[in-house]
Design a protein around this motif. Structure first.
Motif, PDB file in Angstrom:
ATOM      1  N   VAL A  16       0.877  -1.172   0.000  1.00 25.00           N
ATOM      2  CA  VAL A  16       0.000   0.000   0.000  1.00 25.00           C
ATOM      3  C   VAL A  16       0.911   1.217   0.000  1.00 25.00           C
ATOM      4  CG1 VAL A  16      -1.859  -1.199   1.203  1.00 25.00           C
ATOM      5  CG2 VAL A  16      -0.189   0.088   2.534  1.00 25.00           C
ATOM      6  N   LEU A  17       0.404   2.346  -0.440  1.00 22.92           N
ATOM      7  CA  LEU A  17       1.176   3.577  -0.445  1.00 22.92           C
ATOM      8  C   LEU A  17       0.586   4.504   0.611  1.00 22.92           C
ATOM      9  CD1 LEU A  17       3.486   5.180  -1.639  1.00 22.92           C
ATOM     10  CD2 LEU A  17       1.897   6.082  -3.329  1.00 22.92           C
ATOM     11  N   VAL A  18       1.361   4.740   1.671  1.00 26.00           N
ATOM     12  CA  VAL A  18       0.910   5.565   2.788  1.00 26.00           C
ATOM     13  C   VAL A  18       1.444   6.978   2.595  1.00 26.00           C
ATOM     14  CG1 VAL A  18       0.867   5.813   5.296  1.00 26.00           C
ATOM     15  CG2 VAL A  18       1.014   3.526   4.277  1.00 26.00           C
ATOM     16  N   ARG A  19       0.547   7.954   2.674  1.00 27.25           N
ATOM     17  CA  ARG A  19       0.919   9.370   2.543  1.00 27.25           C
ATOM     18  C   ARG A  19       0.754  10.024   3.903  1.00 27.25           C
ATOM     19  NH1 ARG A  19       0.586  10.377  -3.152  1.00 27.25           N
ATOM     20  NH2 ARG A  19      -0.340   8.575  -4.177  1.00 27.25           N
ATOM     21  N   ALA A  31      11.999  10.096   8.280  1.00 26.15           N
ATOM     22  CA  ALA A  31      10.693   9.640   7.789  1.00 26.15           C
ATOM     23  C   ALA A  31      10.400  10.283   6.438  1.00 26.15           C
ATOM     24  CB  ALA A  31       9.597   9.991   8.795  1.00 26.15           C
ATOM     25  N   ASP A  32       9.655   9.569   5.622  1.00 29.63           N
ATOM     26  CA  ASP A  32       9.268  10.045   4.302  1.00 29.63           C
ATOM     27  C   ASP A  32       7.783  10.384   4.296  1.00 29.63           C
ATOM     28  OD1 ASP A  32      11.809   9.595   3.067  1.00 29.63           O
ATOM     29  OD2 ASP A  32      11.343   7.455   3.043  1.00 29.63           O
ATOM     30  N   ARG A  33       7.389  11.261   3.371  1.00 31.91           N
ATOM     31  CA  ARG A  33       5.966  11.593   3.211  1.00 31.91           C
ATOM     32  C   ARG A  33       5.219  10.473   2.491  1.00 31.91           C
ATOM     33  NH1 ARG A  33       3.976  17.030   2.312  1.00 31.91           N
ATOM     34  NH2 ARG A  33       2.087  15.922   2.819  1.00 31.91           N
ATOM     35  N   LEU A  34       5.888   9.754   1.598  1.00 29.33           N
ATOM     36  CA  LEU A  34       5.297   8.621   0.891  1.00 29.33           C
ATOM     37  C   LEU A  34       6.021   7.352   1.321  1.00 29.33           C
ATOM     38  CD1 LEU A  34       4.035  10.795  -0.985  1.00 29.33           C
ATOM     39  CD2 LEU A  34       4.482   9.224  -2.840  1.00 29.33           C
ATOM     40  N   VAL A  35       5.251   6.410   1.853  1.00 27.68           N
ATOM     41  CA  VAL A  35       5.849   5.192   2.398  1.00 27.68           C
ATOM     42  C   VAL A  35       5.157   3.968   1.797  1.00 27.68           C
ATOM     43  CG1 VAL A  35       6.395   3.913   4.507  1.00 27.68           C
ATOM     44  CG2 VAL A  35       6.230   6.415   4.576  1.00 27.68           C
ATOM     45  N   PRO A  36       5.865   3.187   0.965  1.00 29.93           N
ATOM     46  CA  PRO A  36       5.293   1.916   0.526  1.00 29.93           C
ATOM     47  C   PRO A  36       5.436   0.907   1.671  1.00 29.93           C
ATOM     48  CG  PRO A  36       7.411   2.301  -0.532  1.00 29.93           C
ATOM     49  CD  PRO A  36       7.137   3.472   0.350  1.00 29.93           C
ATOM     50  N   LEU A  37       4.341   0.222   1.984  1.00 30.35           N
ATOM     51  CA  LEU A  37       4.340  -0.644   3.157  1.00 30.35           C
ATOM     52  C   LEU A  37       3.442  -1.846   2.888  1.00 30.35           C
ATOM     53  CD1 LEU A  37       5.512  -0.321   6.076  1.00 30.35           C
ATOM     54  CD2 LEU A  37       3.324   0.643   6.707  1.00 30.35           C
ATOM     55  N   HIS A  38       3.890  -3.032   3.278  1.00 32.46           N
ATOM     56  CA  HIS A  38       3.062  -4.229   3.164  1.00 32.46           C
ATOM     57  C   HIS A  38       2.238  -4.348   4.434  1.00 32.46           C
ATOM     58  CE1 HIS A  38       4.799  -5.815  -0.520  1.00 32.46           C
ATOM     59  NE2 HIS A  38       5.948  -5.317  -0.087  1.00 32.46           N
ATOM     60  N   ALA A  39       0.911  -4.260   4.291  1.00 32.78           N
ATOM     61  CA  ALA A  39       0.013  -4.347   5.439  1.00 32.78           C
ATOM     62  C   ALA A  39      -1.349  -4.813   4.956  1.00 32.78           C
ATOM     63  CB  ALA A  39      -0.102  -3.001   6.132  1.00 32.78           C
ATOM     64  N   ALA A  40      -2.016  -5.634   5.766  1.00 33.83           N
ATOM     65  CA  ALA A  40      -3.331  -6.153   5.412  1.00 33.83           C
ATOM     66  C   ALA A  40      -4.470  -5.364   6.045  1.00 33.83           C
ATOM     67  CB  ALA A  40      -3.435  -7.621   5.818  1.00 33.83           C
ATOM     68  N   SER A  41      -4.152  -4.466   6.982  1.00 33.07           N
ATOM     69  CA  SER A  41      -5.171  -3.641   7.638  1.00 33.07           C
ATOM     70  C   SER A  41      -4.533  -2.323   8.052  1.00 33.07           C
ATOM     71  CB  SER A  41      -5.733  -4.348   8.873  1.00 33.07           C
ATOM     72  OG  SER A  41      -4.730  -4.431   9.876  1.00 33.07           O
ATOM     73  N   ALA A  66      -7.467   3.266  19.207  1.00 33.80           N
ATOM     74  CA  ALA A  66      -8.271   3.760  18.084  1.00 33.80           C
ATOM     75  C   ALA A  66      -7.478   4.898  17.452  1.00 33.80           C
ATOM     76  CB  ALA A  66      -9.625   4.258  18.567  1.00 33.80           C
ATOM     77  N   ILE A  67      -7.860   5.266  16.250  1.00 30.30           N
ATOM     78  CA  ILE A  67      -7.219   6.409  15.611  1.00 30.30           C
ATOM     79  C   ILE A  67      -7.588   7.653  16.415  1.00 30.30           C
ATOM     80  CG2 ILE A  67      -7.135   7.805  13.514  1.00 30.30           C
ATOM     81  CD1 ILE A  67      -7.746   5.151  11.978  1.00 30.30           C
ATOM     82  N   ARG A  68      -6.603   8.484  16.691  1.00 28.59           N
ATOM     83  CA  ARG A  68      -6.839   9.688  17.497  1.00 28.59           C
ATOM     84  C   ARG A  68      -7.943  10.553  16.908  1.00 28.59           C
ATOM     85  NH1 ARG A  68      -3.762  10.673  21.634  1.00 28.59           N
ATOM     86  NH2 ARG A  68      -1.849   9.491  21.881  1.00 28.59           N
ATOM     87  N   ARG A  69      -8.598  11.296  17.758  1.00 25.45           N
ATOM     88  CA  ARG A  69      -9.746  12.118  17.382  1.00 25.45           C
ATOM     89  C   ARG A  69      -9.418  13.140  16.297  1.00 25.45           C
ATOM     90  NH1 ARG A  69     -12.766  15.787  21.730  1.00 25.45           N
ATOM     91  NH2 ARG A  69     -10.689  16.659  21.728  1.00 25.45           N
ATOM     92  N   HIS A  70      -8.231  13.706  16.332  1.00 29.25           N
ATOM     93  CA  HIS A  70      -7.864  14.748  15.367  1.00 29.25           C
ATOM     94  C   HIS A  70      -7.035  14.215  14.195  1.00 29.25           C
ATOM     95  CE1 HIS A  70      -9.710  17.796  17.737  1.00 29.25           C
ATOM     96  NE2 HIS A  70      -9.030  17.423  18.807  1.00 29.25           N
ATOM     97  N   ILE A  71      -7.045  12.894  14.041  1.00 33.64           N
ATOM     98  CA  ILE A  71      -6.360  12.248  12.907  1.00 33.64           C
ATOM     99  C   ILE A  71      -7.422  11.521  12.096  1.00 33.64           C
ATOM    100  CG2 ILE A  71      -4.717  10.444  12.248  1.00 33.64           C
ATOM    101  CD1 ILE A  71      -3.103  12.494  13.540  1.00 33.64           C
ATOM    102  N   ASN A  72      -7.328  11.616  10.801  1.00 37.61           N
ATOM    103  CA  ASN A  72      -8.209  10.853   9.913  1.00 37.61           C
ATOM    104  C   ASN A  72      -7.344  10.007   8.998  1.00 37.61           C
ATOM    105  OD1 ASN A  72     -10.943  11.849  10.527  1.00 37.61           O
ATOM    106  ND2 ASN A  72     -10.087  13.808   9.903  1.00 37.61           N
ATOM    107  N   VAL A  73      -7.814   8.793   8.748  1.00 41.76           N
ATOM    108  CA  VAL A  73      -7.143   7.906   7.803  1.00 41.76           C
ATOM    109  C   VAL A  73      -8.159   7.589   6.710  1.00 41.76           C
ATOM    110  CG1 VAL A  73      -6.064   5.653   7.467  1.00 41.76           C
ATOM    111  CG2 VAL A  73      -5.619   6.937   9.565  1.00 41.76           C
ATOM    112  N   PHE A  74      -7.741   7.784   5.474  1.00 44.95           N
ATOM    113  CA  PHE A  74      -8.584   7.488   4.331  1.00 44.95           C
ATOM    114  C   PHE A  74      -7.901   6.420   3.480  1.00 44.95           C
ATOM    115  CE2 PHE A  74     -10.011  11.617   5.636  1.00 44.95           C
ATOM    116  CZ  PHE A  74     -11.381  11.579   5.417  1.00 44.95           C
ATOM    117  N   VAL A  75      -8.668   5.414   3.090  1.00 42.53           N
ATOM    118  CA  VAL A  75      -8.176   4.347   2.225  1.00 42.53           C
ATOM    119  C   VAL A  75      -8.962   4.430   0.923  1.00 42.53           C
ATOM    120  CG1 VAL A  75      -7.927   1.859   1.922  1.00 42.53           C
ATOM    121  CG2 VAL A  75      -7.581   2.875   4.187  1.00 42.53           C
ATOM    122  N   ASP A  76      -8.246   4.707  -0.147  1.00 41.81           N
ATOM    123  CA  ASP A  76      -8.876   4.854  -1.460  1.00 41.81           C
ATOM    124  C   ASP A  76     -10.077   5.796  -1.397  1.00 41.81           C
ATOM    125  OD1 ASP A  76      -6.987   3.229  -2.723  1.00 41.81           O
ATOM    126  OD2 ASP A  76      -8.132   1.414  -2.300  1.00 41.81           O
TER     127      ASP A  76
END
Length: 101
Positions: A16-19, A31-41, A66-76
């Motif tokens: 997956v490509l993590v931004r 740390a990089d802004r774009l991180v290719p990472l193997h992850a299933a979740s 849980a993901i912190r209140r002021h952080i959002n994670v979007f997948v596709d």
């Protein structure tokens, strides 16, 4: 890499490509802004980021966990939680909320 190693690498699903947001990256030297990472979740992705840069898990997740209140994670393009599955090649954005008045 030997032939067996090449076959294993070829059989491994695409990462997956993590931004990551700039102000999170500056807290972790190297740390990089774009991180290719193997992850299933998303949870596995957070663990992978923490393995690369210890302490990143605590910046993204709270103690419940849980993901912190002021952080959002979007997948596709869709909002995700830690249990959200990741498919090979998924585009993952970690975004921090901006608040103020």
């Amino acid at each position: 890499m030997d032939e067996a190693g090449e076959k294993m690498e070829a059989a491994r699903p695409a990462p997956v490509l993590v931004r990551l947001p700039a102000h999170l990256v500056v807290l972790f030297p190297g740390a990089d802004r774009l991180v290719p990472l193997h992850a299933a979740s998303v949870a596995e992705m957070v663990e992978g980021l923490d393995a690369l840069w210890p302490g990143m898990r605590e910046r993204i997740c709270d103690e419940t966990p849980a993901i912190r209140r002021h952080i959002n994670v979007f997948v596709d393009g869709r909002r995700a939680r830690l249990a959200t599955p990741l498919t090979p090649g998924a585009d993952v954005f970690v975004i921090t909320a901006i608040s103020g008045g």
